[in-house]
Design a protein around this motif. Structure first.
Motif, PDB file in Angstrom:
ATOM      1  N   VAL A   1       0.120  -5.303 104.809  1.00  0.00           N
ATOM      2  CA  VAL A   1       1.577  -5.160 104.767  1.00  0.00           C
ATOM      3  C   VAL A   1       1.990  -3.748 105.186  1.00  0.00           C
ATOM      4  O   VAL A   1       2.957  -3.560 105.944  1.00  0.00           O
ATOM      5  CB  VAL A   1       2.102  -5.482 103.353  1.00  0.00           C
ATOM      6  CG1 VAL A   1       3.577  -5.147 103.232  1.00  0.00           C
ATOM      7  CG2 VAL A   1       1.886  -6.957 103.035  1.00  0.00           C
TER       8      VAL A   1
ATOM      9  N   ARG B   1       5.404  -8.452 100.744  1.00  0.00           N
ATOM     10  CA  ARG B   1       6.420  -8.069 101.728  1.00  0.00           C
ATOM     11  C   ARG B   1       7.779  -7.828 101.091  1.00  0.00           C
ATOM     12  O   ARG B   1       8.607  -7.127 101.658  1.00  0.00           O
ATOM     13  CB  ARG B   1       6.529  -9.154 102.796  1.00  0.00           C
ATOM     14  CG  ARG B   1       5.407  -9.127 103.816  1.00  0.00           C
ATOM     15  CD  ARG B   1       5.466 -10.306 104.743  1.00  0.00           C
ATOM     16  NE  ARG B   1       4.392 -10.276 105.732  1.00  0.00           N
ATOM     17  CZ  ARG B   1       4.010 -11.311 106.457  1.00  0.00           C
ATOM     18  NH1 ARG B   1       4.639 -12.479 106.308  1.00  0.00           N
ATOM     19  NH2 ARG B   1       3.020 -11.196 107.330  1.00  0.00           N
TER      20      ARG B   1
ATOM     21  N   ILE C   1       0.430 -12.064 100.717  1.00  0.00           N
ATOM     22  CA  ILE C   1       1.211 -11.233 101.632  1.00  0.00           C
ATOM     23  C   ILE C   1       2.706 -11.490 101.477  1.00  0.00           C
ATOM     24  O   ILE C   1       3.527 -10.564 101.577  1.00  0.00           O
ATOM     25  CB  ILE C   1       0.753 -11.490 103.078  1.00  0.00           C
ATOM     26  CG1 ILE C   1      -0.709 -11.048 103.252  1.00  0.00           C
ATOM     27  CG2 ILE C   1       1.641 -10.758 104.075  1.00  0.00           C
ATOM     28  CD1 ILE C   1      -1.247 -11.248 104.641  1.00  0.00           C
TER      29      ILE C   1
ATOM     30  N   GLU D   1       1.690  -3.491 108.884  1.00  0.00           N
ATOM     31  CA  GLU D   1       2.811  -4.173 109.545  1.00  0.00           C
ATOM     32  C   GLU D   1       4.045  -3.280 109.594  1.00  0.00           C
ATOM     33  O   GLU D   1       4.720  -3.184 110.633  1.00  0.00           O
ATOM     34  CB  GLU D   1       3.132  -5.478 108.799  1.00  0.00           C
ATOM     35  CG  GLU D   1       2.124  -6.590 109.009  1.00  0.00           C
ATOM     36  CD  GLU D   1       2.501  -7.835 108.252  1.00  0.00           C
ATOM     37  OE1 GLU D   1       3.517  -7.776 107.514  1.00  0.00           O
ATOM     38  OE2 GLU D   1       1.816  -8.852 108.379  1.00  0.00           O
TER      39      GLU D   1
END
Length: 280
Positions: free
Chosen positions: A146, A92, A88, A149
């Motif tokens: 991701v 990101r 992750i 998010e």
């Protein structure tokens, strides 16, 4: 009759003029001066040049079904070298466009590995490096996390809601907490008999059963942990050489974490205390 004949003759002349204009571009149509092929050029949409357009290609034009199979260099190999899964933290730092491209690359790799797995089952042979499929699935799952998010952060900035559909946390009559999604009703809630029958609260005597439910959940979790410890002990007894290696790896990880913690504590210690420690 004369009027019908005149209209028919005019339509024939118009069709002939349009046909002639299409066959000879740049010249006026015979019989209708001023009629050119670019009669409606002002109404046509402006077409962008090809070099300004951006296309998405996920498959090479020269390859077809071969992309469902592994590289011919890896045929017959028992192990195939592969990298680690995308975590992750790495994902990101990439843009949404790069994540989109990476998703399709991983999707093609997943389809290829599934084809290889099915072919290995058909031939009753072991699949070379089956851990590649798990790495690809983990990478795709991390990409999905991701993207979620980013969508949640954007939704919080725009609407202030964390969920895609607005709602709130509520309790049922048994004391269970769940997410209630707001819905549209044709009539107000105070006139809706079906809505008024639902109870979004619980009485005080339910607290005892809530405690029992939590106790049941904790007992089940402890039972699963004990079963896992027992399984680990049985495996260590069956394979002592593997147990020694795993124990040494645990000790190395513990030593490394201790060294990192010690280094961080030294960095945070003031210089005066370090000098006093050196004198001692």
């Amino acid at each position: 009759m004369a009027a019908a004949a005149a209209v028919a003759a005019l339509s024939r002349r118009l069709r002939g003029a349009l046909r002639l204009a299409g066959a000879r571009p740049g010249r006026a149509a015979a019989g209708l001066p001023g009629l050119t092929p670019n009669l409606f050029h002002k109404n046509l949409a402006k077409v962008e040049p090809p070099h300004q357009l951006k296309f998405l290609h996920t498959t090479l034009s020269r390859n077809g079904l071969e992309e469902f199979f592994d590289d011919p260099k890896n045929w017959g190999e028992k192990t195939v070298k592969s990298g680690d899964a995308w975590n992750i933290k790495q994902l990101r730092g990439k843009s949404s466009e790069d994540l989109h491209k990476l998703w399709y690359v991983l999707l093609k790799e997943k389809n290829m590995l599934l084809t290889l797995e099915q072919e290995s089952k058909r031939q009753q042979k072991p699949m070379p490096s089956p851990e590649r499929l798990a790495k690809v699935q983990k990478s795709m799952k991390n990409i999905d996390l991701v993207v979620q998010e980013r969508e949640t952060a954007l939704r919080l900035l725009q609407t202030g809601h964390e969920k895609p559909v607005p709602g709130e946390w509520r309790n049922d009559f048994l004391g269970r907490t769940y997410w209630y999604t707001y819905k549209e009703w044709p009539i107000p809630w105070y006139l809706n008999k079906k809505y008024k029958k639902r109870k979004f609260f619980y009485l005080p005597h339910v607290n005892h059963f809530i405690r029992l439910r939590h106790e049941k959940y904790l007992r089940a979790r402890v039972r699963r942990q004990n079963l896992e410890k027992t399984r680990q002990k049985v495996l260590q007894m069956k394979f002592p050489h593997l147990a020694v290696n795993s124990q040494s790896q645990k000790e190395e990880r513990a030593e490394a974490s201790f060294q990192r913690h010690r280094a961080s504590s030294v960095l945070e210690t003031p210089d005066s205390q370090l000098k006093d420690a050196e004198q001692l």
